[in-house]
Design an enzyme around this catalytic site. Structure first.
Site, short mmCIF file in Angstrom:
data_model
loop_
_atom_site.label_atom_id
_atom_site.label_comp_id
_atom_site.label_asym_id
_atom_site.label_seq_id
_atom_site.Cartn_x
_atom_site.Cartn_y
_atom_site.Cartn_z
N SER A 125 54.65 41.97 -11.83
CA SER A 125 54.97 43.56 -12.92
C SER A 125 54.44 44.40 -11.09
CB SER A 125 54.80 43.44 -14.00
OG SER A 125 54.67 44.91 -13.37
N TYR A 149 46.93 45.94 -18.68
CA TYR A 149 47.73 45.05 -18.38
C TYR A 149 47.84 45.08 -16.87
CZ TYR A 149 52.54 44.12 -17.93
OH TYR A 149 54.38 43.29 -17.63
N LYS A 153 47.90 41.20 -14.58
CA LYS A 153 48.28 41.01 -13.65
C LYS A 153 48.35 40.09 -12.22
CE LYS A 153 52.39 40.74 -16.59
NZ LYS A 153 52.80 39.42 -17.14
#
Ligand code: NAD
Ligand code: UFG
Length: 337
Positions: A125, A149, A153
């Protein structure tokens, strides 16, 4: 006959990629626990493609279930979508996010190695660019995580890079998505979030269909042309094509590489709302509210590496995005239910 395995294949991006791969002549396996999706998306993908795929219900944390897939089917490459993606939730349940996103990828790679399958595309992302100020952002922009989050990643990217360094027979493409939006032009598959949408486009479409009374625009005083946040919105069909291109790239044996998948165009919240209303001839009531904590003012991709190396670039316009988003919502007011 060999297969491309999609973990999280029935989710928003996975289902559009499954369709693109079937149309490109590939054999596809979806492996998904349906924690954030419905097998109905896969049924519709098969209908659109006029071809069937293998559908397996399973969890990426379950090594035995993964191994059973590789035992039964000759897999040539894996696209790893399965994971958790809600930023706010990740701050409440960090262990679950690390376990699923980082732990799930490690488990998957261990099983892949056991079966000698070493071609992997990973869903990362643009959140890994944190608060970067200097858009357009190339892949060389320093990375920093702003929440669990994003951290999950980034950690997964490091794990994959170390894995490839340790064994050069791995080919790994890390794809950093900017803001995926839109739906297949058929209106048969699209984004179907649980509960109140976190993201802008599903919120707009739910206001337009009458499920929510108005859009709240988070912040009107950002240092942008109209004061609202600027992002790089990428049509999910373009994003799906980026995965087909990345798989072709891997098949040449290219080692480890990272690619931005974005349009290169920064659009504001008001740009999106105004165009959505104009193209679809609808009212989208909105009001300005406080900034959302953690939001960045403005960022968009430098997608030139994906163009040069993958021969991929976005084709869809903003009008395609707002029309296709509405077409999906209007035909499926309650998503796949
Ligand atoms: P999604 O939630 O629609 O799809 C993820 C799929 O994975 C779902 O079908 C879910 O049921 C499945 N899944 C979750 N945990 C699983 C597990 N333990 N085992 C097996 N399946 C599991 O999300 P999406 O928008 O399609 O995103 C796909 C990937 O792209 C995710 O890794 C996400 O973090 C990443 N990504 C998404 C965005 C975005 O804005 N949509 C942006 C950047 C990156
Ligand atoms: N916004 C609103 N109102 C809403 C929802 C969003 O004004 O109801 C605004 C946001 O403030 C932002 C823009 O719309 O300016 C886009 O917001 P999204 O929530 O749609 O997307 P983000 O850019 O915040 O985040 C997305 C994904 C993350 C990912 C990040 C970077 O949701 O998972 O892109 O890739 F990490």
């Amino acid at each position: 006959m060999s297969y491309v395995l999609l973990t999280g294949g029935s989710g928003y991006i996975g289902s559009h990629t499954a369709l693109a791969l079937l149309r490109a002549g590939e054999q596809v396996i979806s492996f998904d626990n349906y924690s954030n999706s419905s097998p109905e998306s896969l049924r519709r993908v098969e209908q659109l493609a006029g071809k069937s795929m293998v559908q397996i219900k399973g969890d990426v944390l379950d090594a035995d279930a993964l191994a059973a897939v590789f035992k039964q089917y000759p897999v040539k490459a894996v696209v790893h979508f399965a994971g958790l993606k809600a930023v706010g939730e990740s701050t409440q349940k960090p262990l679950w996010y690390y376990e699923t996103n980082v732990g799930g990828t490690i488990k998957l790679c261990q099983v892949m190695a056991e079966f000698g399958v070493k071609n992997l595309v990973f869903s990362s992302s643009a959140t890994v660019y944190g608060n970067a100020q200097n858009s357009p952002l190339p892949e060389t922009t320093p990375t920093v995580a702003m929440n669990p989050y994003g951290q999950s990643k980034l950690m997964t990217e490091w794990v994959l890079q170390d894995l490839q360094r340790s064994d050069s027979s791995w080919n790994i493409a890390v794809l950093r998505y900017f803001n995926p939006v839109g739906a297949d032009a058929s209106g048969c598959i699209g984004e179907d979030p649980n509960g109140i949408p976190n993201n802008l486009m599903p919120f707009i479409t739910q206001v337009a269909v009458g499920k929510r009374s108005e859009l709240q625009i988070f912040g009107s005083d950002y240092p942008t042309a109209d004061g609202t946040g600027v992002r790089d919105y990428i049509h999910v069909t373009d994003l799906a094509a980026g995965h087909v291109a990345a798989l072709q790239h891997l098949s040449k044996g290219e080692g480890f590489d990272v690619f931005n998948l974005g349009s290169g165009l920064g659009l504001s919240v008001l740009d999106i709302v105004t165009r959505f209303a104009a193209v679809n001839q609808l009212e989208v009531p909105y009001q300005f509210v406080e900034r959302r904590p953690g939001d960045v003012a403005r960022y968009f991709a430098d997608p030139s590496k994906a163009k040069a190396v993958l021969n991929w670039q976005t084709e869809k316009t903003l009008d395609d995005i707002v029309r296709d988003s509405w077409n999906w919502q209007k035909n499926n007011p309650n998503g796949y239910n």
